[in-house]
Scaffold this motif. Structure first.
Motif, PDB file in Angstrom:
ATOM      1  N   SER A 123     -16.271 -10.831 -18.389  1.00 43.93           N
ATOM      2  CA  SER A 123     -15.432 -11.699 -17.613  1.00 43.93           C
ATOM      3  C   SER A 123     -15.621 -13.063 -18.528  1.00 43.93           C
ATOM      4  CB  SER A 123     -15.675 -12.130 -16.244  1.00 43.93           C
ATOM      5  OG  SER A 123     -15.395 -10.859 -15.389  1.00 43.93           O
ATOM      6  N   GLN A 124     -14.335 -13.568 -18.754  1.00 44.35           N
ATOM      7  CA  GLN A 124     -14.225 -15.029 -19.348  1.00 44.35           C
ATOM      8  C   GLN A 124     -12.965 -15.827 -18.677  1.00 44.35           C
ATOM      9  OE1 GLN A 124     -14.061 -13.866 -23.438  1.00 44.35           O
ATOM     10  NE2 GLN A 124     -11.823 -13.527 -23.557  1.00 44.35           N
ATOM     11  N   ILE A 125     -13.296 -16.837 -18.698  1.00 35.44           N
ATOM     12  CA  ILE A 125     -12.098 -17.846 -18.160  1.00 35.44           C
ATOM     13  C   ILE A 125     -11.545 -18.608 -19.321  1.00 35.44           C
ATOM     14  CG2 ILE A 125     -11.386 -19.790 -16.656  1.00 35.44           C
ATOM     15  CD1 ILE A 125     -13.515 -18.691 -14.770  1.00 35.44           C
ATOM     16  N   GLY A 126     -10.190 -18.428 -19.751  1.00 36.09           N
ATOM     17  CA  GLY A 126      -9.692 -19.260 -20.730  1.00 36.09           C
ATOM     18  C   GLY A 126      -8.907 -20.449 -20.173  1.00 36.09           C
ATOM     19  N   THR A 127      -8.151 -20.991 -20.826  1.00 33.60           N
ATOM     20  CA  THR A 127      -7.650 -22.346 -20.571  1.00 33.60           C
ATOM     21  C   THR A 127      -6.442 -22.180 -19.599  1.00 33.60           C
ATOM     22  OG1 THR A 127      -6.167 -22.298 -22.403  1.00 33.60           O
ATOM     23  CG2 THR A 127      -8.252 -23.631 -22.814  1.00 33.60           C
ATOM     24  N   VAL A 128      -5.816 -20.969 -19.697  1.00 36.80           N
ATOM     25  CA  VAL A 128      -4.711 -20.596 -18.599  1.00 36.80           C
ATOM     26  C   VAL A 128      -4.950 -19.646 -17.897  1.00 36.80           C
ATOM     27  CG1 VAL A 128      -2.348 -19.962 -18.635  1.00 36.80           C
ATOM     28  CG2 VAL A 128      -3.137 -21.318 -20.505  1.00 36.80           C
ATOM     29  N   ASP A 161      -7.108 -15.877 -11.690  1.00 32.07           N
ATOM     30  CA  ASP A 161      -7.259 -17.385 -12.100  1.00 32.07           C
ATOM     31  C   ASP A 161      -6.326 -17.730 -12.863  1.00 32.07           C
ATOM     32  OD1 ASP A 161      -8.230 -19.524 -11.416  1.00 32.07           O
ATOM     33  OD2 ASP A 161      -9.738 -19.846 -12.972  1.00 32.07           O
ATOM     34  N   ILE A 162      -4.898 -17.797 -12.568  1.00 39.10           N
ATOM     35  CA  ILE A 162      -4.078 -18.378 -13.492  1.00 39.10           C
ATOM     36  C   ILE A 162      -3.897 -20.004 -12.981  1.00 39.10           C
ATOM     37  CG2 ILE A 162      -1.481 -18.946 -13.905  1.00 39.10           C
ATOM     38  CD1 ILE A 162      -0.964 -15.791 -13.537  1.00 39.10           C
ATOM     39  N   ARG A 163      -3.921 -20.885 -14.022  1.00 44.63           N
ATOM     40  CA  ARG A 163      -3.924 -22.244 -13.945  1.00 44.63           C
ATOM     41  C   ARG A 163      -2.600 -22.625 -14.540  1.00 44.63           C
ATOM     42  NH1 ARG A 163      -9.142 -21.343 -14.768  1.00 44.63           N
ATOM     43  NH2 ARG A 163      -8.835 -21.265 -16.938  1.00 44.63           N
ATOM     44  N   ARG A 183       0.754 -10.976  -8.620  1.00 43.29           N
ATOM     45  CA  ARG A 183      -0.122  -9.807  -9.070  1.00 43.29           C
ATOM     46  C   ARG A 183      -1.525 -10.300  -9.493  1.00 43.29           C
ATOM     47  NH1 ARG A 183       2.664  -5.790 -12.920  1.00 43.29           N
ATOM     48  NH2 ARG A 183       0.816  -4.712 -12.627  1.00 43.29           N
ATOM     49  N   VAL A 184      -1.700 -11.607  -9.692  1.00 40.82           N
ATOM     50  CA  VAL A 184      -2.891 -12.086 -10.329  1.00 40.82           C
ATOM     51  C   VAL A 184      -3.738 -12.851  -9.357  1.00 40.82           C
ATOM     52  CG1 VAL A 184      -3.881 -13.556 -12.082  1.00 40.82           C
ATOM     53  CG2 VAL A 184      -1.861 -12.202 -12.496  1.00 40.82           C
ATOM     54  N   PRO A 185      -4.893 -12.377  -8.630  1.00 40.72           N
ATOM     55  CA  PRO A 185      -5.576 -13.092  -7.662  1.00 40.72           C
ATOM     56  C   PRO A 185      -6.439 -14.087  -8.327  1.00 40.72           C
ATOM     57  CG  PRO A 185      -6.937 -11.039  -8.390  1.00 40.72           C
ATOM     58  CD  PRO A 185      -5.451 -10.997  -9.214  1.00 40.72           C
TER      59      PRO A 185
END
Length: 193
Positions: free
Chosen positions: A118-123, A182-184, A85-87
């Motif tokens: 929008s912000q991109i975290g570490t995960v 953007d799950i890493r 569910r996470v693009p």
């Protein structure tokens, strides 16, 4: 990863109990073979009880291991559903289409859709979106239910519902939610103690 570590510990215990069983059987065979006159019926019964307890413990451990393994499989399945569910990117325009579709099903009127930050975290990445609309109370409840069950993972951060007039037939909705993207993968390192 705690479940994985615990499963490894259970596996080691099962292997240890299996080895213990072999050692115990070997000792009993040696005692019976070399010293048949010294071994009494009572000692054999005690050893038999001890072996039966060890076997029972091994069965209990095996059952516990199987239960934990099934639980781990269930949790992995749930994680896979959530990750699906996470693009890869925020794709707010796709989410706007989804919101419009849900609003159409519930007779809600969306008056404002604003992506904010929008912000991109570490995960994982998080995009915050603000939505304004109006509808009956039941329309708003249905809208929120369908939003929760939608194909896009989101979380309501702020929710405001207020009547538009004294009749309380129509309400305004002010909603802020987080969209995830953007799950890493997280790298797990084991500590040696």
């Amino acid at each position: 990863m705690d479940d994985h570590h615990e499963l490894k510990k259970l596996k080691r215990r099962l292997n240890g109990l299996g080895l213990l069983g072999v050692v115990i059987v070997s000792v009993v065979v040696w005692c019976v073979g070399l010293h048949p006159r010294r071994v009494t019926t009572q000692k054999l019964a005690e050893r038999q009880q001890m072996l039966e307890r060890a076997l029972k413990n091994q069965c209990v451990l095996r059952a516990t291991y199987q239960e934990r393994l099934a639980e781990l499989d269930r949790q992995r399945s749930e994680v896979a559903k959530l990750v699906s569910r996470v693009p890869r990117t925020a794709r707010e325009s796709d989410f706007m289409s989804l919101i419009s579709e849900i609003a159409g099903k519930t007779s809600m009127t969306i008056s404002n859709f604003r992506p904010q930050t929008s912000q991109i975290g570490t995960v994982i990445g998080v995009s915050q979106v603000r939505i304004s609309g109006m509808g009956t109370y039941s329309d708003i409840v249905e809208f929120l239910d369908q939003l929760r069950e939608s194909s896009r993972m989101n979380r309501i951060v702020q929710l405001g519902i207020s009547p538009l007039d004294d009749t309380r037939e129509r309400y305004s909705l002010d909603l802020t939610l987080n969209l995830y993207f953007d799950i890493r993968p997280v790298q797990v390192t084991s500590r040696v103690q």
